[in-house]
Design an enzyme around this catalytic site. Structure first.
Site, PDB file in Angstrom:
ATOM      1  N   HIS A 154      14.622 -11.149  -9.350  1.00  0.00           N
ATOM      2  CA  HIS A 154      13.272 -10.629  -8.669  1.00  0.00           C
ATOM      3  C   HIS A 154      12.504 -11.669  -7.806  1.00  0.00           C
ATOM      4  O   HIS A 154      12.196 -11.584  -6.914  1.00  0.00           O
ATOM      5  CB  HIS A 154      12.412  -9.607  -9.400  1.00  0.00           C
ATOM      6  N   ARG A 258       1.538  -3.733  -1.843  1.00  0.00           N
ATOM      7  CA  ARG A 258       1.939  -5.003  -1.080  1.00  0.00           C
ATOM      8  C   ARG A 258       1.360  -5.473   0.011  1.00  0.00           C
ATOM      9  O   ARG A 258       1.115  -6.833   0.127  1.00  0.00           O
ATOM     10  CB  ARG A 258       3.544  -4.605  -0.589  1.00  0.00           C
ATOM     11  N   LYS A 274      -2.737  -5.206  -7.744  1.00  0.00           N
ATOM     12  CA  LYS A 274      -2.166  -4.705  -8.905  1.00  0.00           C
ATOM     13  C   LYS A 274      -2.883  -4.118  -9.692  1.00  0.00           C
ATOM     14  O   LYS A 274      -2.414  -3.343 -10.865  1.00  0.00           O
ATOM     15  CB  LYS A 274      -1.660  -6.149  -9.382  1.00  0.00           C
ATOM     16  N   THR A 278      -1.322   0.924 -13.806  1.00  0.00           N
ATOM     17  CA  THR A 278      -0.362   0.524 -14.379  1.00  0.00           C
ATOM     18  C   THR A 278       0.207   1.744 -15.497  1.00  0.00           C
ATOM     19  O   THR A 278      -0.496   2.118 -16.470  1.00  0.00           O
ATOM     20  CB  THR A 278      -0.255  -0.761 -15.365  1.00  0.00           C
ATOM     21  N   GLU A 385      12.212  -4.752  -2.528  1.00  0.00           N
ATOM     22  CA  GLU A 385      13.632  -5.482  -2.491  1.00  0.00           C
ATOM     23  C   GLU A 385      14.570  -4.498  -2.120  1.00  0.00           C
ATOM     24  O   GLU A 385      15.500  -4.755  -1.380  1.00  0.00           O
ATOM     25  CB  GLU A 385      13.761  -6.031  -3.955  1.00  0.00           C
TER      26      GLU A 385
HETATM   27 MN    MN Z   1       4.496  -6.375 -12.464  1.00  0.00          MN
END
Ligand code: MN
Length: 437
Positions: A154, A258, A274, A278, A385
């Protein structure tokens, strides 16, 4: 209470056998049903075993959890704080209460069944709850959330996209388990909707930034561990004591914006890109349940500094999948298959490194592994990705395409360990994207 990899032990609760939650698993969670207050249970087949009810019935009096009912609690923190001896005594007692017959499948000692629960219809009525009828809660009050960046694949992919394809890893990456201290207030349990975040972004061609809904909403497939007893502020956790602080593991979806991340993260790293959400799975799989699935971690070259050196195998063979289901689909498509065994930095090293400056780890803290990406393009654990920065859209069975998440999309992460005669499952963590507010 560690079962052997070829264990054939079964439970008298028949739905447990051939399920992701057999007698060998017994993951801990916090549940409630029909308006009752949240309490601690373990998953067993299509049932939840109510540990609060078993404690009230006196069935843990021979264990080291004490007379106060630690399971009459809306979080596992107090039990986590008791340490590995208490966790093991409870697991041993649960196996004795729930196992079908005497077994020598455990690596340490033979287990004799305790028929108290099996033969008491009234207690069974109280202590076995149909799992389909319960509501699951966050397993712990997460005081501190930490997120690592421990997959070499990653980190190499992201470094290639955003920095220099010929030199994707910064020089420190092979020496330090890279991570950041994140935000715990937005850690949510599986099933919680994810509101698309807004933020400041700047298109490459634009002269100045704008504020608005995130356009590049992504996932991160991660495994998280939850911690046990605290260390004292100022006292690092030595490598040979790391295992004493590791309670168990969950699935984590570390949602990521992103476009917000790209504009804000230099020079200090992740911030609002971020911290909006979560998601974690509700059932915490113990390190003892995972022990048969330990494998050697990838070779670390150059050798790590002495404070990060651990004995034994710290890789875990956990099959992981990502499902994506758009609003028009009745079933999701699998868009990623990978495995936790590829991770370069181990959970022990993450914990040791975090505490190496003397910071205090607290019971119930959450440590995300960082995105789990494997070596092949179908094993990457994030959309950025899988779609290679938007250049290779995913074609779904519905005819739709995705580069990043649309409103109404549901993402489901699942994980499972496979032994010849049983599985140790993590269940799922899911979340649906709702429009920005
Ligand atoms: Mn993370």
């Amino acid at each position: 209470m560690i079962f052997s990899k070829d264990s054939r032990a079964t439970s008298w609760v028949e739905s447990a056998n051939d399920s992701q939650y057999p007698i060998q698993n017994l993951p801990y969670g916090v549940f409630s049903n029909s308006g009752s207050s949240p309490r601690v249970g373990v998953a067993l087949g299509d049932q939840v075993v109510d540990l609060c009810a078993l404690h009230e019935a006196g069935l843990f009096s021979e264990t080291s959890v004490g007379s106060e009912n630690v399971f009459a609690n809306d979080a596992l923190n107090d039990f986590m704080a008791m340490g590995v001896e208490a966790w093991r005594s409870v697991r041993r007692q649960l196996v004795a209460l729930l196992i079908a017959e005497r077994t020598t499948d455990a690596c340490d000692v033979a287990i004799e069944p305790n028929t108290t629960l099996r033969e008491d219809a009234g207690l069974r009525e109280k202590a076995l709850v149909t799992r389909a009828n319960v509501q699951m809660h966050l397993p712990s009050r997460v005081g501190n959330f930490v997120d690592f960046y421990s997959s070499k694949e990653h980190a190499t992919n992201i470094g290639s996209m955003f920095r220099d394809p010929s030199n994707p890893l910064l020089p420190n990456w092979v020496h330090i388990p890279i991570g950041y201290n994140g935000r715990s207030s937005s850690v949510v349990v599986s099933g919680t909707d994810i509101v698309r975040p807004s933020g400041q972004t700047k298109a490459d061609a634009a002269e100045s930034p704008t504020f608005g809904p995130c356009r590049l909403l992504d996932i991160e497939l991660e495994i998280g561990f939850l911690t046990g007893p605290a260390n004292k502020l100022g006292s690092p956790i030595p490598a040979d004591k790391a295992a004493d602080h590791l309670f168990g593991m969950v699935l984590v979806n570390d949602w990521s914006a992103r476009d917000i991340q790209k504009w804000e993260y230099v020079p200090l790293g992740p911030f609002l890109g971020k911290s909006f959400a979560t998601s974690v799975s509700p059932w915490v799989v113990s390190l003892d349940a995972l022990a048969p699935f330990r494998v050697a971690q990838p070779k670390q070259d150059p050798p790590v500094l002495p404070y990060l050196r651990t004995d034994g195998d710290w890789g875990f063979d956990i099959d992981l999948r990502v499902h994506l289901k758009t609003a028009t689909m009745s079933e999701g498509d699998t868009i990623c298959r990978t495995n936790f065994k590829y991770m370069y930095w181990t959970i022990a090293q993450q914990l040791i490194h975090q505490a190496s400056n003397g910071t205090n780890v607290e019971p119930g803290d959450l440590y995300g592994s960082g995105t789990v990406s494997g070596p092949t393009p179908d094993s990457y654990g994030s959309l950025i990705e899988l779609c290679w920065k938007g250049t290779k859209p995913i074609k779904l069975s519905s005819g739709e395409e995705r580069k990043f998440l649309a409103d109404g999309d549901t993402v489901i992460l699942s994980g499972c360990c496979h032994a010849p005669n049983y599985q140790v499952g993590f269940g799922k963590v899911c979340g649906t994207v709702t429009p920005a507010r």
